[in-house]
Design an enzyme around this catalytic site. Structure first.
Site, mmCIF file in Angstrom:
data_model
loop_
_atom_site.group_PDB
_atom_site.id
_atom_site.type_symbol
_atom_site.label_atom_id
_atom_site.label_comp_id
_atom_site.label_asym_id
_atom_site.label_seq_id
_atom_site.Cartn_x
_atom_site.Cartn_y
_atom_site.Cartn_z
ATOM 1 N N GLY A 188 44.257 41.179 42.548
ATOM 2 C CA GLY A 188 44.339 42.444 41.828
ATOM 3 C C GLY A 188 44.270 43.674 42.721
ATOM 4 O O GLY A 188 44.504 44.781 42.251
ATOM 5 N N CYS A 195 64.971 36.140 20.223
ATOM 6 C CA CYS A 195 64.111 35.927 21.386
ATOM 7 C C CYS A 195 64.490 36.883 22.510
ATOM 8 O O CYS A 195 65.669 37.023 22.842
ATOM 9 C CB CYS A 195 64.283 34.511 21.936
ATOM 10 N N CYS A 254 65.565 30.764 24.153
ATOM 11 C CA CYS A 254 66.371 30.708 22.938
ATOM 12 C C CYS A 254 67.490 29.671 23.077
ATOM 13 O O CYS A 254 67.709 28.841 22.193
ATOM 14 C CB CYS A 254 66.960 32.090 22.664
ATOM 15 N N CYS A 277 62.726 34.096 15.260
ATOM 16 C CA CYS A 277 63.979 34.434 15.935
ATOM 17 C C CYS A 277 65.149 34.075 15.023
ATOM 18 O O CYS A 277 65.192 32.984 14.443
ATOM 19 C CB CYS A 277 64.082 33.665 17.245
ATOM 20 N N CYS A 327 67.177 30.967 16.897
ATOM 21 C CA CYS A 327 66.597 29.651 17.170
ATOM 22 C C CYS A 327 65.344 29.393 16.344
ATOM 23 O O CYS A 327 64.695 28.373 16.523
ATOM 24 C CB CYS A 327 66.288 29.484 18.653
#
Lengths: 268, 369
Positions: free
Chosen positions: B112, B346, B352, B321, B324
């Site tokens: 970080g 998606c 997808c 979605c 899909c």
């Protein structure tokens, strides 16, 4: 009942801040020289003098914002031990500055975050010491806004939209929210008109008495010093030329320069 | 096999040739025809010295990804036959890649923490992923399979251009399949499929400093990070709740890494934040204009900041979605016509496609679009 009265006597008899032979030079130029000073819990000390006399330099040294060229500044921590300010690590000093200390700037824009709301300004110190509950932070902020006489419906407004007096009051609330033991004030009433000044002074007196705060107030305004402080220091050319109880110094000035200062007050 | 040219300034120029890696510089349109390595230190080298093993620090880097050191990951391929046009593997010269790898190693060692690095000019404008491209160039090897996504899609300009760039300059295989990729460079999304230990996710970061808009001074923000003074970050979340009644930050949502540094996860939707937490894959972040690299090593705690009474929540969608029928994935809104028609699909195009290949059908998948 004031907080001072609740403290055991031994606590009030030991100085909170101990300054000995403090000097600060800006290169070859003198800031302040050989200043010694003790501040006891619950006591307000005023530093007066004309501009350029070293008042602000002294204040910045006391608050750890400037490193003095010589001398020492010691602060009594919550565990009762006196520790040298400049022997602390920067992290400890900054922690002290946002918990046990407050610093009220002459220009509120320096002491506030002008782009975040009043509530966040007050809450910042709480969040900095680990408060993670929005509800309590907001409740505390509302309580403090009420204490400094800012309407509750201004809590989500930015300080940019506040008047000078409101900004100064907000700055005071922001500083006092963590219940500091020592507050430094640099010309807290500078730039405010007289009626606003009077209300602010009233507020400060009340808060200082209620919370048992110790404070070091720098001002060029003798009236402010008379209203707020128990003791005062008169500075000239970087040195303290006279100190004593405020009433004594103002009613019976001994040094010629102090006499000049006192006699220069405009009588309306 | 490596050779080092030493120029007049006495600085070594590392030239590596590794025919075993199977890469030969492309003869068509080399970026720097006939010259030395791009960004090389000079032309006047005459002495050569053997520096085998000098670049070994890379092994530690691969190791932290939980995989064996990748053969040829160093991967510089250069023909020092002066008659052929040559350039470094993956565009950047070897010294630059070493410098970037050092920054990456430091970033991995301090999760970080923003490591400054000497960001180079890249043949693309700032804001288009110069940081990500440099990190990818430093970690990619000839055996890697590269996937590049832009807002989850493999077929947007930025993704296509960067994929083409590495095809050309490193000759690596590319893919759009998340599962097949070993290095994934991303702009603003994390793939839906859970990443594995052998994968590296490289983020393009526009503004690495999470405290930037609260404290504009870089000197001060560095101090705040150093002293772990993060009250300011909650001021921002407080402001959100005060203004909107909930934490309205939806992307670049600040996280605390391994209980220490506050980090900007780059402008990914906060939907993706939980995927960073204890991910098996190594996550690297590159900010080219800001000259910062930071990293989240595998299995590292990544916790989104919040308040006790306003806990962190990811976005949720009311419908699956449209192509899909996937649920629990991040969806994009697509406007279909000028009469208010719209669909949600998606954002991760590969996810997808794979679902549709597996037979999943959404409400609109039968229609010609």
């Amino acid at each position: 009942m004031s907080a001072v009265a609740m403290l055991p006597d031994a606590e009030t008899e030991r100085p909170l801040l101990k300054v000995s032979r403090l000097s600060h030079y800006y290169g070859a130029r003198l800031g302040c020289r050989d200043v010694s000073l003790d501040v006891y819990p619950g006591e307000v000390v005023a530093v007066v003098g004309e501009s350029g006399s070293g008042k602000t330099t002294l204040l910045n040294c006391l608050a750890g914002r400037l490193t003095p060229t010589a001398g020492s500044v010691e602060f009594r921590m919550r565990d009762g031990r006196l520790r040298s300010l400049f022997g602390l690590t920067e992290a400890e000093r900054r922690l002290l500055a946002r918990t046990d200390w407050g610093f009220v700037h002459q220009n509120p824009a320096e002491g506030l975050r002008m782009t975040v709301s009043a509530g966040a300004n007050v809450g910042e110190r709480l969040m900095a010491i680990g408060d993670r509950h929005y509800g309590t932070i907001r409740a505390t902020a509302l309580d403090w806004l009420a204490r400094v006489e800012i309407a509750a419906d201004r809590i989500d407004d930015e300080p940019r939209s506040f008047s000078g007096g409101m900004r100064q009051r907000l700055q005071i609330a922001r500083n006092l929210v963590t219940r500091p033991r020592l507050v430094f004030m640099d010309e807290p009433t500078g730039g405010l008109d007289v009626s606003v000044q009077a209300r602010l002074l009233d507020l400060l007196r009340q808060l200082v008495a209620d919370l048992g705060l110790a404070a070091v107030v720098v001002t060029h305004d003798l009236a402010v010093a008379r209203l707020l402080s128990d003791r005062m220091l008169v500075m000239k050319d970087g040195t303290v030329i006279e100190h004593g109880l405020t009433d004594r110094v103002l009613d019976d000035p001994r040094e010629p320069y102090t006499q000049l200062l006192v006699s220069s007050i405009l009588q309306v | 096999m490596m050779d080092v040219d030493v120029n007049e300034a006495g600085l070594p120029r590392v030239v590596v040739s590794d025919p075993a890696a199977g890469f030969t510089p492309l003869s068509n349109s080399p970026p720097q025809g006939g010259r030395g390595p791009v960004g090389g230190l000079g032309e006047g080298g005459s002495e050569t010295a053997d520096l085998d093993g000098a670049l070994s620090p890379l092994e530690g880097e691969s190791g932290s990804g939980g995989e064996p050191p990748r053969e040829g990951a160093l991967g510089a391929v250069l023909d020092d036959d002066a008659t052929l046009p040559t350039y470094s593997f993956a565009y950047l010269d070897e010294q630059t890649k070493r410098m970037i790898r050092r920054a990456i190693l430091k970033g991995i060692a301090i999760p970080g923490y923003q490591v400054p690095f000497a960001s180079r000019e890249m043949p693309m404008p700032y804001g288009w992923g110069t940081g990500g491209v440099q990190v990818t160039a430093a970690v990619i090897g000839p055996d890697d399979v590269l996937k590049v996504i832009d807002q989850g899609a493999d077929d947007t300009t930025n993704a296509v251009a960067i994929r083409g760039f590495f095809q050309k300059t490193a000759g690596v295989a590319t893919t759009t399949r998340t599962g097949e990729a070993t290095v994934i460079q991303t702009r603003h999304r994390i793939p839906e499929r859970t990443l594995e230990a052998h994968q590296i996710l490289v983020y393009q970061v526009p503004i690495p400093e999470p405290l930037r808009y609260l404290e504009p001074r870089e000197t001060e923000t560095r101090k705040l990070h150093g002293l772990e003074e993060y009250g300011l970050m909650h001021v921002k979340l407080y402001e959100d709740i005060a203004r909107h009644g909930h934490i309205a930050t939806t992307f670049a949502y600040p996280v605390k890494v391994e209980g220490r540094y506050i980090m900007d996860p780059s402008p990914t939707p906060k939907f993706d934040n939980p995927k960073m937490h204890r991910s098996k894959a190594l996550q690297l972040f590159g900010a080219g204009r800001e000259k910062r690299i930071y990293a989240v090593p595998p299995h590292t705690d990544v916790v989104s900041l919040d308040f006790e009474d306003h806990p962190f929540r990811i976005q949720s969608f009311s419908q699956p979605c449209a192509l899909c029928a996937a649920e629990g994935v991040y969806l994009d809104e697509v406007i279909l016509d000028d009469r208010g028609g719209r669909m949600f699909v998606c954002s991760d195009t590969d996810h997808c496609e794979e679902r549709r290949a597996a037979g999943h059908r959404g409400a609109l998948s039968g229609e010609a679009l």
